[in-house]
Design a protein around this motif. Structure first.
Motif, PDB file in Angstrom:
ATOM      1  N   PRO A 785       0.936  -1.167  -0.230  1.00  0.00           N
ATOM      2  CA  PRO A 785      -0.125  -0.138  -0.098  1.00  0.00           C
ATOM      3  C   PRO A 785       0.794   1.064   0.158  1.00  0.00           C
ATOM      4  O   PRO A 785       0.521   2.303  -0.812  1.00  0.00           O
ATOM      5  CB  PRO A 785      -0.878  -0.081   1.227  1.00  0.00           C
ATOM      6  CG  PRO A 785      -0.208  -0.964   2.135  1.00  0.00           C
ATOM      7  CD  PRO A 785       0.565  -1.926   1.131  1.00  0.00           C
ATOM      8  N   ILE A 786       2.246   1.249   0.687  1.00  0.00           N
ATOM      9  CA  ILE A 786       2.725   2.170   0.607  1.00  0.00           C
ATOM     10  C   ILE A 786       3.287   2.716  -0.579  1.00  0.00           C
ATOM     11  O   ILE A 786       3.362   3.861  -1.384  1.00  0.00           O
ATOM     12  CB  ILE A 786       3.990   2.259   1.615  1.00  0.00           C
ATOM     13  CG1 ILE A 786       3.408   2.209   2.889  1.00  0.00           C
ATOM     14  CG2 ILE A 786       5.092   3.439   1.607  1.00  0.00           C
ATOM     15  CD1 ILE A 786       4.554   1.671   4.269  1.00  0.00           C
ATOM     16  N   GLY A 787       3.688   1.682  -1.497  1.00  0.00           N
ATOM     17  CA  GLY A 787       4.307   1.800  -2.740  1.00  0.00           C
ATOM     18  C   GLY A 787       3.140   2.207  -3.761  1.00  0.00           C
ATOM     19  O   GLY A 787       3.417   3.087  -4.743  1.00  0.00           O
ATOM     20  N   ILE A 788       1.967   1.741  -3.404  1.00  0.00           N
ATOM     21  CA  ILE A 788       0.722   2.282  -4.518  1.00  0.00           C
ATOM     22  C   ILE A 788       0.542   3.553  -4.194  1.00  0.00           C
ATOM     23  O   ILE A 788       0.284   4.411  -5.122  1.00  0.00           O
ATOM     24  CB  ILE A 788      -0.654   1.382  -4.258  1.00  0.00           C
ATOM     25  CG1 ILE A 788      -0.238  -0.084  -4.689  1.00  0.00           C
ATOM     26  CG2 ILE A 788      -1.780   2.056  -4.743  1.00  0.00           C
ATOM     27  CD1 ILE A 788      -1.560  -1.247  -4.066  1.00  0.00           C
ATOM     28  N   VAL A 789       0.438   4.171  -2.841  1.00  0.00           N
ATOM     29  CA  VAL A 789       0.305   5.577  -2.531  1.00  0.00           C
ATOM     30  C   VAL A 789       1.428   6.464  -3.467  1.00  0.00           C
ATOM     31  O   VAL A 789       1.315   7.506  -3.807  1.00  0.00           O
ATOM     32  CB  VAL A 789      -0.080   5.716  -1.151  1.00  0.00           C
ATOM     33  CG1 VAL A 789      -0.013   7.233  -0.911  1.00  0.00           C
ATOM     34  CG2 VAL A 789      -1.176   5.012  -0.607  1.00  0.00           C
ATOM     35  N   GLY A 790       2.821   5.683  -3.100  1.00  0.00           N
ATOM     36  CA  GLY A 790       4.047   6.598  -3.633  1.00  0.00           C
ATOM     37  C   GLY A 790       4.111   6.666  -5.278  1.00  0.00           C
ATOM     38  O   GLY A 790       4.157   7.883  -5.647  1.00  0.00           O
ATOM     39  N   VAL A 791       3.376   5.457  -5.768  1.00  0.00           N
ATOM     40  CA  VAL A 791       3.667   5.677  -7.111  1.00  0.00           C
ATOM     41  C   VAL A 791       2.176   6.586  -7.882  1.00  0.00           C
ATOM     42  O   VAL A 791       2.457   7.058  -8.616  1.00  0.00           O
ATOM     43  CB  VAL A 791       3.404   4.156  -7.745  1.00  0.00           C
ATOM     44  CG1 VAL A 791       2.931   3.998  -9.280  1.00  0.00           C
ATOM     45  CG2 VAL A 791       4.456   3.171  -7.531  1.00  0.00           C
ATOM     46  N   LEU A 794       3.455  10.123  -7.321  1.00  0.00           N
ATOM     47  CA  LEU A 794       4.548  10.283  -8.348  1.00  0.00           C
ATOM     48  C   LEU A 794       3.768  10.479  -9.659  1.00  0.00           C
ATOM     49  O   LEU A 794       3.972  11.413 -10.238  1.00  0.00           O
ATOM     50  CB  LEU A 794       5.524   9.068  -8.458  1.00  0.00           C
ATOM     51  CG  LEU A 794       6.589   9.367  -9.581  1.00  0.00           C
ATOM     52  CD1 LEU A 794       7.290  10.505  -9.206  1.00  0.00           C
ATOM     53  CD2 LEU A 794       7.365   8.035  -9.692  1.00  0.00           C
ATOM     54  N   LEU A 795       2.820   9.790  -9.995  1.00  0.00           N
ATOM     55  CA  LEU A 795       2.085   9.903 -11.365  1.00  0.00           C
ATOM     56  C   LEU A 795       1.340  11.068 -11.447  1.00  0.00           C
ATOM     57  O   LEU A 795       1.111  11.793 -12.388  1.00  0.00           O
ATOM     58  CB  LEU A 795       1.059   8.798 -11.591  1.00  0.00           C
ATOM     59  CG  LEU A 795       1.755   7.311 -11.735  1.00  0.00           C
ATOM     60  CD1 LEU A 795       0.799   6.380 -12.096  1.00  0.00           C
ATOM     61  CD2 LEU A 795       2.743   7.334 -13.162  1.00  0.00           C
ATOM     62  N   TYR A 796       0.749  11.414 -10.015  1.00  0.00           N
ATOM     63  CA  TYR A 796       0.060  12.768 -10.119  1.00  0.00           C
ATOM     64  C   TYR A 796       0.766  14.204 -10.157  1.00  0.00           C
ATOM     65  O   TYR A 796       0.711  14.857 -10.979  1.00  0.00           O
ATOM     66  CB  TYR A 796      -0.769  12.921  -8.603  1.00  0.00           C
ATOM     67  CG  TYR A 796      -1.420  14.136  -8.525  1.00  0.00           C
ATOM     68  CD1 TYR A 796      -2.709  14.242  -8.877  1.00  0.00           C
ATOM     69  CD2 TYR A 796      -0.855  15.169  -7.630  1.00  0.00           C
ATOM     70  CE1 TYR A 796      -3.321  15.525  -8.717  1.00  0.00           C
ATOM     71  CE2 TYR A 796      -1.482  16.322  -7.524  1.00  0.00           C
ATOM     72  CZ  TYR A 796      -2.852  16.523  -7.999  1.00  0.00           C
ATOM     73  OH  TYR A 796      -3.500  17.904  -7.724  1.00  0.00           O
ATOM     74  N   GLN A 800       0.646  16.677 -13.259  1.00  0.00           N
ATOM     75  CA  GLN A 800       0.524  18.024 -13.092  1.00  0.00           C
ATOM     76  C   GLN A 800       1.405  18.947 -13.838  1.00  0.00           C
ATOM     77  O   GLN A 800       1.221  19.769 -14.410  1.00  0.00           O
ATOM     78  CB  GLN A 800       0.428  18.337 -11.634  1.00  0.00           C
ATOM     79  CG  GLN A 800      -0.821  17.754 -10.655  1.00  0.00           C
ATOM     80  CD  GLN A 800      -2.028  18.526 -11.462  1.00  0.00           C
ATOM     81  OE1 GLN A 800      -2.078  19.698 -11.660  1.00  0.00           O
ATOM     82  NE2 GLN A 800      -3.195  17.828 -11.279  1.00  0.00           N
ATOM     83  N   LEU A 801       2.633  18.416 -13.837  1.00  0.00           N
ATOM     84  CA  LEU A 801       3.854  19.010 -14.306  1.00  0.00           C
ATOM     85  C   LEU A 801       3.446  18.938 -16.050  1.00  0.00           C
ATOM     86  O   LEU A 801       3.940  20.258 -16.662  1.00  0.00           O
ATOM     87  CB  LEU A 801       5.025  18.344 -13.995  1.00  0.00           C
ATOM     88  CG  LEU A 801       6.575  18.935 -14.704  1.00  0.00           C
ATOM     89  CD1 LEU A 801       6.523  20.626 -14.164  1.00  0.00           C
ATOM     90  CD2 LEU A 801       7.619  18.066 -14.392  1.00  0.00           C
ATOM     91  N   TYR A 802       3.286  18.005 -16.546  1.00  0.00           N
ATOM     92  CA  TYR A 802       2.892  18.091 -18.069  1.00  0.00           C
ATOM     93  C   TYR A 802       1.769  18.997 -18.546  1.00  0.00           C
ATOM     94  O   TYR A 802       1.863  19.779 -19.385  1.00  0.00           O
ATOM     95  CB  TYR A 802       2.344  16.449 -18.419  1.00  0.00           C
ATOM     96  CG  TYR A 802       1.719  16.487 -19.767  1.00  0.00           C
ATOM     97  CD1 TYR A 802       2.966  16.527 -20.765  1.00  0.00           C
ATOM     98  CD2 TYR A 802       0.447  16.403 -19.954  1.00  0.00           C
ATOM     99  CE1 TYR A 802       2.654  16.374 -22.160  1.00  0.00           C
ATOM    100  CE2 TYR A 802       0.116  16.244 -21.237  1.00  0.00           C
ATOM    101  CZ  TYR A 802       1.077  16.177 -22.499  1.00  0.00           C
ATOM    102  OH  TYR A 802       0.748  16.297 -23.752  1.00  0.00           O
TER     103      TYR A 802
END
Length: 814
Positions: A785-791, A794-796, A800-802
């Motif tokens: 779950p920590i990895g899912i939240v982190g990923v 990161l994707l968010y 947003q940057l794009y």
């Protein structure tokens, strides 16, 4: 009418004889029972009858079953008188032989299936126990003392217990005790000729709870054979044949009932060559013994050896001066052994001699010698390689050449399941004859299960998806509503199906999932055929439906498909119960044992106990481990092999063990752990500790140590005794005892304390990256779950940057 007989032709003697018989009927000859000491005379029959009635009323009764004594016919009196002298001489000889018999009691509690009792249940119940006849015994007398206890609900006139030896009835007793009183029967004069090398005593109990009709499923139908029942042997020891064609007999009797006692003669100076050869020979004895106990000791003087012990002498004549005191078939001149041509034996030729300490009645002596260290090593290696020692014959063997046996694969363990992931039931070896499983057929409604030793490899890590494709058949006339096939793994139900056809079926299949979490290195699969007849028990007519026509078969082409990978965490003393990692490969070629430079007797006995244990836990065509001292061990061995250190703390060969993290014996009579340091002036405990080798992350060091010799002796007892050894777990064990001379057979004689002192474990595996990643996520599922939240974050951020860049580009275009 013609008369049947003429009175004038009848003999006067016949008339007088007939008149005497009618007048004195008690003068007829009768069968006489034999008690424990002698035959009961006619004059004491009446008093003996009342005595037996009195004993019958006691709580624990002894009933003597005897052979019938045949009376002599009156017509043979004159002939028998002429033979009295010869018979008296024969009787005296038999009486003298009986006095010279050695008595040995074989109690039933030595069998693991007896426990507190051997229970016989049902209308016609059976129980069986096996026993051996030792090769060196001439059995002159055999008795059976059976102690039993039965249900108080049994009807005495219709209930009895019969004892069989090799399917020959030797005695029977009525089950008529009240209130479950303990009874006993002494069966005398069992014919010793009934015995073979492998024998069976069988108990058949016919049990009824009613005079008219008994329900065969009545739970009150039971009889217990108590564990202090025993077979009583009277025997004489026979001359020992000295021939290597019968090896390991007489130095180790695989049919023996007594504990095999091996005594090693210490050389004038103990070196690593003697330690290696003695340890390998002891490992070979361990393979012979399997589950049988061995008592090992050391002597410096062969005169102190007892007749029932077996003497082993290893070394050259200069190392073993005791060789010159024995009468050998070969000559010894100075410090050299001469061959049959009276020439010195080459130094690289081994010599094996079977001898005795005396010409008559001496202790058997196994001698492995030569005129050099290479020759002695060849002689011992001849004995530890099965295919090679079959060539031996006679009392002297010269070993000129011993070819090196190729080491087996590390995961090739004969007593375990095959290393392939797909195999059949016929590929699994049975423990009795070491042959593959064949089709197994069972019969009846209360049949025993088909048991399969499904011993997985110690370094196996199972994944989901393992299965068993069971192939079975069953016969007709069963009740399809109540009959079923069940599969159990270590007593846990894992699958089954109904037997649905009343006409029977052949070669049906059943797929059973094998749970990864339940598969262990000591697992057992059990297949039960629960077959019931169509007709139930008819209580009105007292008829039980026949069940012997109910038959089920487990076929040898039953297959297994396993999902597994070699992956194991170290250190772990529980794996030592199966010999891992020292028994990988099974010839022990990746194991090195290190003793102090000048080992004590306790050090050597601990080495022999460990070697014997490794021999019991392995099975291969050779034994190749080496024994070193701290000064002789090469660096390559330290880096590439699993190590075992033996010795007290002040002489321990690997001081790195005491500098590792966790519990340690850092100084004399002091203990250190992560929680603190204490002083123990009276430290008599032993220490068994396993750590990851500081020279290789894939190798371990096993420490068998203590502060004193007493503590090290207790460590030796743990390694030697099965009830203690099979308790080992975690990575550190403290062995203590409150008694000066504790018995290993007492349940509270030793106290074992288990400690997990290693801060972390090292995983030794041979897997791919995907498997390692999957295992990491399974063992650390919180990372998911920590990895899912982190990923997601990161994707968010990337999105947003794009979007910001895209919006900036559109403004510039405007």
């Amino acid at each position: 009418m013609k008369p049947l007989f003429h009175p004038d032709k009848i003999s006067t003697k016949a008339i007088i004889f007939t008149f005497c018989l009618l007048l004195f009927p008690t003068s007829l000859p009768s069968a006489q029972a034999r008690n424990e000491e002698d035959l009961i005379h006619d004059s004491s029959q009446k008093s003996s009858y009342f005595y037996q009635q009195q004993r019958y009323s006691e709580k624990q009764q002894t009933i003597l079953l005897a052979q019938v004594k045949k009376p002599k016919a009156d017509s043979q009196d004159q002939e028998d008188t002429s033979e009295d002298t010869g018979e008296d001489t024969k009787d005296k000889k038999e009486a003298a032989d009986a006095k010279n018999l050695i008595t040995y009691n074989l109690e039933f509690n030595r069998s693991p299936i007896v426990g507190n009792r051997l229970r016989l249940r049902g209308l016609n119940a059976e129980g069986r126990l096996g026993f051996n006849r030792p090769r060196g015994w001439k059995i002159g007398k055999l008795q059976a003392l059976i102690k039993f206890q039965h249900s108080p609900s049994l009807y005495a006139n219709r209930s009895n217990l019969t004892v069989f030896i090799n399917d020959t009835a030797v005695g029977s007793i009525s089950l008529n005790r009240k209130q479950s009183q303990v009874g006993q029967v002494l069966i005398n004069n069992i014919d010793p000729k009934l015995l073979q090398d492998y024998n069976e005593i069988k108990f058949v109990a016919q049990q009824n709870s009613s005079q008219q009709c008994t329900d065969p499923r009545d739970p009150n139908l039971w009889t217990d054979i108590l564990p202090d029942s025993k077979l009583i042997f009277g025997f004489q020891r026979q001359p020992v044949p000295l021939n290597f064609s019968r090896y390991p007999y007489p130095f180790f009797d695989q049919l023996g009932l007594e504990t095999n006692s091996i005594v090693y003669v210490q050389p004038s100076q103990v070196n690593q060559y003697w330690l290696t050869t003695a340890a390998r020979l002891q490992a070979a004895f361990g393979r012979f013994a399997d589950f049988r106990p061995i008592k090992t000791s050391l002597v410096s003087d062969i005169k102190s050896v007892k007749p029932e012990q077996r003497l082993v002498i290893i070394g050259t004549p200069s190392e073993q001066p005791a060789l010159t005191s024995l009468k050998l078939p070969l000559s010894i001149t100075g410090t050299q052994i001469l061959d049959i041509n009276q020439k010195p034996v080459p130094e690289d030729t081994g010599v094996l001699i079977a001898a005795t300490t005396k010409e008559k009645g001496g202790t058997p002596v196994l001698i492995a010698t030569g005129n050099g260290a290479k020759g002695v090593a060849k002689a011992v290696q001849f004995l530890v390689q099965p295919d090679l020692r079959k060539m031996g014959t006679g009392s002297v063997v010269f070993v000129n050449q011993v070819k090196e046996v190729t080491a087996p694969e590390p995961r090739q363990w004969p007593r375990y399941i095959p290393e392939e992931n797909n195999f059949r039931l016929s590929d699994i070896r049975t423990p009795l004859n070491n042959e593959g499983f064949g089709d197994v057929t069972v019969r009846g409604s209360a049949t025993a299960p088909v048991t399969i030793d499904f011993r997985t490899l110690p370094d196996d890590r199972f994944l989901r998806g393992s299965s068993m494709n069971l192939v079975y058949s069953y016969g007709p006339q069963l009740n399809p509503r109540t009959s079923a096939l069940e599969v159990l793994l270590d007593g846990r139900y894992i699958g089954g199906t109904r037997l649905t056809s009343d006409s029977g079926e052949t070669r049906q299949t059943l797929k059973v999932d094998l749970p990864a979490s339940l598969l262990q290195s000591n697992s057992q699969l059990q297949v039960f055929f629960r077959m019931n007849p169509k007709e139930p028990f008819d209580k009105q007519k007292c008829l039980s439906a026949a069940d012997q026509q109910l038959v089920g078969t487990l076929h040898a082409d039953t297959s297994f498909e396993l999902k597994r990978e070699p992956s194991v965490q170290l250190p772990d003393l529980k794996l030592l119960q199966f010999g891992f990692p020292f028994a990988a490969p099974q010839d022990l070629s990746r194991t090195a044992i290190v003793l102090p430079q000048n080992p004590s007797n306790t050090d050597i006995l601990t080495l022999l106990a460990l070697s014997e244990r490794l021999g019991r836990l392995s099975q291969a065509e050779s034994i190749k481990f080496q024994v070193y001292t701290p000064e002789s061990i090469p660096d390559s061995v330290r880096k590439n092999e699993h190590l075992v250190g033996i010795g007290t703390r002040d002489k321990f060969p690997f001081p790195e063990v005491f500098r590792s993290t966790g519990f340690n014996l850092s100084q004399a009579f002091s203990r250190v752990s992560a929680q603190g340091t204490i002083q123990t002036p009276q430290d008599s405990q032993g220490l068994i500790k396993q750590i990851v080798s500081p020279w290789s992350n894939e190798r371990i060091i096993l420490a068998l140590t203590a502060q004193t010799e007493t503590g090290l002796e207790r460590v030796r007892q743990v390694v030697e005794q099965d009830p203690l050894f099979y308790q080992l777990k975690q990575d550190t064990v403290l062995v203590g005892s409150d008694k000066n001379n504790p018995s290993p057979y007492e349940p509270d004689a030793y106290q074992l304390e288990f400690i997990r002192s290693a801060p972390s474990k090292t995983r030794v595996e041979n897997t791919n990256l995907l498997s390692k990643t999957t295992r990491l996520l399974q063992e650390n599922w919180l990372l998911l779950p920590i990895g899912i939240v982190g990923v997601s974050l990161l994707l968010y951020g990337i999105v947003q940057l794009y979007l910001k860049r895209l919006a900036g580009t559109e403004r510039n275009e405007l």
